[in-house]
Write a protein that holds these residues in place. Sequence first.
Motif, short mmCIF file in Angstrom:
data_model
loop_
_atom_site.label_atom_id
_atom_site.label_comp_id
_atom_site.label_asym_id
_atom_site.label_seq_id
_atom_site.Cartn_x
_atom_site.Cartn_y
_atom_site.Cartn_z
N ASP A 5 -9.23 82.10 72.21
CA ASP A 5 -9.09 83.55 72.07
C ASP A 5 -8.93 83.99 70.62
O ASP A 5 -9.19 85.15 70.30
CB ASP A 5 -7.89 84.06 72.87
N TYR A 6 -8.47 83.09 69.74
CA TYR A 6 -8.10 83.48 68.38
C TYR A 6 -9.00 82.92 67.28
O TYR A 6 -9.03 83.46 66.18
CB TYR A 6 -6.66 83.07 68.09
N ALA A 7 -9.69 81.83 67.57
CA ALA A 7 -10.43 81.15 66.50
C ALA A 7 -11.69 80.48 67.03
O ALA A 7 -11.80 80.16 68.21
CB ALA A 7 -9.54 80.10 65.84
N LEU A 8 -12.61 80.27 66.09
CA LEU A 8 -13.83 79.53 66.36
C LEU A 8 -13.99 78.53 65.22
O LEU A 8 -13.78 78.88 64.06
CB LEU A 8 -15.04 80.49 66.37
N ALA A 9 -14.33 77.29 65.57
CA ALA A 9 -14.58 76.27 64.56
C ALA A 9 -15.97 75.68 64.79
O ALA A 9 -16.38 75.46 65.93
CB ALA A 9 -13.53 75.17 64.63
N PHE A 10 -16.67 75.44 63.69
CA PHE A 10 -18.03 74.94 63.78
C PHE A 10 -18.39 74.18 62.51
O PHE A 10 -17.72 74.29 61.49
CB PHE A 10 -19.02 76.09 64.02
N HIS A 11 -19.46 73.41 62.58
CA HIS A 11 -19.94 72.64 61.44
C HIS A 11 -20.56 73.57 60.40
O HIS A 11 -21.31 74.49 60.75
CB HIS A 11 -20.98 71.61 61.89
N ASP A 12 -20.27 73.31 59.14
CA ASP A 12 -20.86 74.06 58.04
C ASP A 12 -22.34 73.69 57.95
O ASP A 12 -22.70 72.52 58.10
CB ASP A 12 -20.15 73.72 56.73
N ILE A 13 -23.20 74.68 57.71
CA ILE A 13 -24.64 74.40 57.64
C ILE A 13 -25.04 73.75 56.31
O ILE A 13 -26.15 73.25 56.18
CB ILE A 13 -25.50 75.66 57.89
N ASN A 14 -24.14 73.76 55.33
CA ASN A 14 -24.40 73.13 54.03
C ASN A 14 -23.20 72.24 53.69
O ASN A 14 -22.42 72.57 52.81
CB ASN A 14 -24.62 74.20 52.97
N PRO A 15 -23.03 71.12 54.41
CA PRO A 15 -21.82 70.32 54.27
C PRO A 15 -21.62 69.77 52.86
O PRO A 15 -22.56 69.32 52.22
CB PRO A 15 -22.00 69.19 55.28
N GLN A 16 -20.35 69.82 52.42
CA GLN A 16 -19.96 69.31 51.11
C GLN A 16 -19.19 68.00 51.22
O GLN A 16 -18.68 67.49 50.23
CB GLN A 16 -19.11 70.36 50.39
N ALA A 17 -19.05 67.47 52.44
CA ALA A 17 -18.40 66.19 52.72
C ALA A 17 -19.04 65.66 54.00
O ALA A 17 -19.71 66.40 54.72
CB ALA A 17 -16.89 66.41 52.91
N PRO A 18 -18.85 64.37 54.31
CA PRO A 18 -19.43 63.83 55.54
C PRO A 18 -19.06 64.64 56.78
O PRO A 18 -19.88 64.82 57.67
CB PRO A 18 -18.87 62.41 55.61
N LEU A 19 -17.83 65.14 56.82
CA LEU A 19 -17.44 66.08 57.87
C LEU A 19 -16.96 67.35 57.18
O LEU A 19 -16.04 67.31 56.37
CB LEU A 19 -16.33 65.52 58.77
#
Length: 125
Positions: free
Chosen positions: A32-46
């Motif tokens: 309800d409060y947050a969304l987390a997702f992969h960055d489309i231009n990653p600056q680290a392996p994760l």
Amino acid sequence: MPIDATQPYDDNNIFARILRGELPSKTVYDDDYALAFHDINPQAPLHLLVIPKGAYVSWDDFSARASDAEIAGFVRAVGQVARDTGLVVPGYRLLANIGPDSHQEVPHLHVHIFAGQKLGPMLAR
């Protein structure tokens, strides 16, 4: 181009569009409060991004206007994402860029989670 975090919220920013389902994201967490997702231009392996679902430009905006439930929910979401992705033991870095001096590029509060390798010192010397 870095944005000025004191400007009004822009409903057409990329994260607002992701929240509305207009743009895809590789989601790892959603409540309800947050969304987390992969960055489309990653600056680290994760490289994950965690965003509050409300319209907040910056940390100071969020801390001043969000409800106690939104603040607690967002902070808990960041911790839950770290636990769910197995980052607690090896470690991870959180980063929130606010305003032009820090190079904030999207005018929606977001926390970067970097992991998957030794990250080195916090800032280049």
